[in-house]
Design a protein around this motif. Structure first.
Motif, PDB file in Angstrom:
ATOM      1  N   GLU A 176       0.829  -1.204   0.000  1.00 40.96           N
ATOM      2  CA  GLU A 176       0.000   0.000   0.000  1.00 40.96           C
ATOM      3  C   GLU A 176       0.861   1.251   0.000  1.00 40.96           C
ATOM      4  OE1 GLU A 176      -3.050   0.184   2.927  1.00 40.96           O
ATOM      5  OE2 GLU A 176      -3.932  -1.757   2.415  1.00 40.96           O
ATOM      6  N   HIS A 194      -0.776  -7.735   1.959  1.00 40.05           N
ATOM      7  CA  HIS A 194      -1.188  -8.068   0.606  1.00 40.05           C
ATOM      8  C   HIS A 194      -0.151  -8.994  -0.015  1.00 40.05           C
ATOM      9  CE1 HIS A 194      -4.402  -5.072   0.712  1.00 40.05           C
ATOM     10  NE2 HIS A 194      -3.532  -4.237   1.263  1.00 40.05           N
ATOM     11  N   ILE A 204      -0.907  -3.888  -5.566  1.00 38.70           N
ATOM     12  CA  ILE A 204      -2.346  -3.643  -5.543  1.00 38.70           C
ATOM     13  C   ILE A 204      -2.753  -2.939  -6.824  1.00 38.70           C
ATOM     14  CG2 ILE A 204      -4.225  -2.595  -4.241  1.00 38.70           C
ATOM     15  CD1 ILE A 204      -2.204  -2.532  -1.857  1.00 38.70           C
ATOM     16  N   THR A 205      -3.506  -3.609  -7.647  1.00 43.64           N
ATOM     17  CA  THR A 205      -3.994  -3.018  -8.888  1.00 43.64           C
ATOM     18  C   THR A 205      -5.481  -3.341  -9.046  1.00 43.64           C
ATOM     19  OG1 THR A 205      -3.282  -4.986 -10.095  1.00 43.64           O
ATOM     20  CG2 THR A 205      -1.771  -3.115 -10.083  1.00 43.64           C
ATOM     21  N   PHE A 227      -5.092   0.720  -7.869  1.00 42.90           N
ATOM     22  CA  PHE A 227      -5.011   1.452  -6.611  1.00 42.90           C
ATOM     23  C   PHE A 227      -5.271   2.917  -6.911  1.00 42.90           C
ATOM     24  CE2 PHE A 227      -3.022   4.075  -3.432  1.00 42.90           C
ATOM     25  CZ  PHE A 227      -3.263   3.423  -2.235  1.00 42.90           C
ATOM     26  N   ARG A 229      -9.848   5.632  -2.419  1.00 42.32           N
ATOM     27  CA  ARG A 229     -10.580   4.383  -2.593  1.00 42.32           C
ATOM     28  C   ARG A 229     -10.105   3.364  -1.561  1.00 42.32           C
ATOM     29  NH1 ARG A 229     -13.336   7.277  -4.647  1.00 42.32           N
ATOM     30  NH2 ARG A 229     -14.080   7.426  -6.803  1.00 42.32           N
ATOM     31  N   ILE A 258      -9.916  -0.630  -0.057  1.00 45.37           N
ATOM     32  CA  ILE A 258      -9.561  -1.918  -0.642  1.00 45.37           C
ATOM     33  C   ILE A 258     -10.408  -2.991   0.038  1.00 45.37           C
ATOM     34  CG2 ILE A 258      -7.719  -3.586  -1.061  1.00 45.37           C
ATOM     35  CD1 ILE A 258      -5.742  -1.217  -0.740  1.00 45.37           C
ATOM     36  N   MET A 310     -10.959  -6.388   0.957  1.00 45.72           N
ATOM     37  CA  MET A 310     -10.088  -7.554   1.065  1.00 45.72           C
ATOM     38  C   MET A 310     -10.865  -8.853   1.221  1.00 45.72           C
ATOM     39  SD  MET A 310      -7.179  -5.901   3.558  1.00 45.72           S
ATOM     40  CE  MET A 310      -6.172  -7.387   3.521  1.00 45.72           C
ATOM     41  N   SER A 354      -9.522  -2.416   3.947  1.00 45.90           N
ATOM     42  CA  SER A 354      -8.403  -1.544   4.283  1.00 45.90           C
ATOM     43  C   SER A 354      -8.700  -0.160   3.725  1.00 45.90           C
ATOM     44  CB  SER A 354      -7.103  -2.083   3.683  1.00 45.90           C
ATOM     45  OG  SER A 354      -6.034  -1.182   3.936  1.00 45.90           O
ATOM     46  N   ASP A 374     -13.597   6.834   1.297  1.00 43.84           N
ATOM     47  CA  ASP A 374     -14.350   6.137   0.246  1.00 43.84           C
ATOM     48  C   ASP A 374     -15.782   5.929   0.731  1.00 43.84           C
ATOM     49  OD1 ASP A 374     -15.348   4.588  -1.790  1.00 43.84           O
ATOM     50  OD2 ASP A 374     -13.631   3.232  -1.883  1.00 43.84           O
TER      51      ASP A 374
END
Length: 260
Positions: A86, A114, A118-119, A121, A125, A127, A129, A169, A177
């Motif tokens: 991240e 992870h 992270i794609t 990202f 926003r 994540i 999980m 996350s 977000d």
């Protein structure tokens, strides 16, 4: 240093300023407010030692209110990566972010949560999980910053008793977000926010604000630091235990709330 960074940014450069988190945010706060944020200068403030990371150095080195302090400034994005993946993605994404950015980092040797890059990202926003399951006692765990590994450990403890929580996350606290918050807010859900920051002005406060504004049919249970100075010292894990931020303590408190 921050004033110099603002001047360099006004010549078209993107400038990074690095320091211990409470120093880079508090000692030069007026310069951040007037020179950086007021002029929308592309300065990236990198604060290391988030939360209680510098545990043995005492209250002067604890960054307990920095998220709230930086979030209160217009034209400031507040980013709290949860692991090295991240952190890497957030640093790259910050290049194109307008205005100022505060990157709140750990210290060193943080565990990788992870499994890889992270794609996609994007700043602002969250994540997702893990998607939760079940309507009875549905729990959504949300963490920011260095409490990401703790959230994963809490999730494992809840799964051991038959729950399957949602896990999110939140590397960006400002802007939050809000779309993801709304999307996971099924009626009856308990939102659990986990952060190493004061309960004032951090992730829990931001999530609670969204819940209130949208009148979402969820409960919020916040795990954070008390609004008080710490006048004792010890290891990082010791201080977390004192504040009820260990995985065992958090999991027990969640189950007590659900069964209460």
């Amino acid at each position: 240093t921050v004033g110099l960074a603002a001047g360099l940014a006004m010549t078209g450069r993107i400038v990074f300023v690095y320091g211990i988190a409470p120093f880079v945010t508090m000692r030069c706060f007026e310069h951040i407010r007037n020179d950086v944020c007021f002029h929308r200068a592309q300065v990236r403030l990198v604060g290391v030692g988030q939360g209680l990371t510098y545990s043995g150095e005492g209250a002067t080195h604890h960054s307990r209110i920095d998220i709230g302090l930086m979030s209160a400034l217009p034209n400031m994005t507040v980013v709290c990566p949860g692991d090295p993946h991240e952190a890497r993605a957030a640093t790259i994404a910050s290049i194109d972010q307008p205005g100022a950015v505060y990157l709140r980092l750990g210290k060193s040797s943080e565990p990788e949560v992870h499994t890889g890059p992270i794609t996609p990202f994007a700043l602002g926003r969250g994540i997702l999980m893990q998607e939760g399951a079940g309507t009875d006692a549905h729990v959504a765990l949300l963490s920011t910053g260095n409490m990401l590994p703790t959230m994963v450990s809490v999730c494992a403890r809840l799964e051991a008793v038959g729950l399957k929580p949602t896990m999110v996350s939140m590397p960006t606290v400002k802007p939050l977000d809000e779309g993801l918050i709304d999307a996971i807010a099924s009626p009856g859900t308990t939102f659990v926010t986990i952060e190493e920051h004061s309960h004032l002005g951090g992730l829990g406060a931001a999530v609670s604000k969204r819940v209130h504004e949208r009148n979402l049919s969820v409960r919020v249970q916040r795990f954070a630091l008390n609004d008080d100075y710490i006048d004792y010292a010890g290891s990082h894990d010791y201080l977390r235990e004192r504040f009820g931020l260990s995985p065992d303590a958090i999991a027990r408190a969640i189950l007590d709330r659900l069964n209460g």
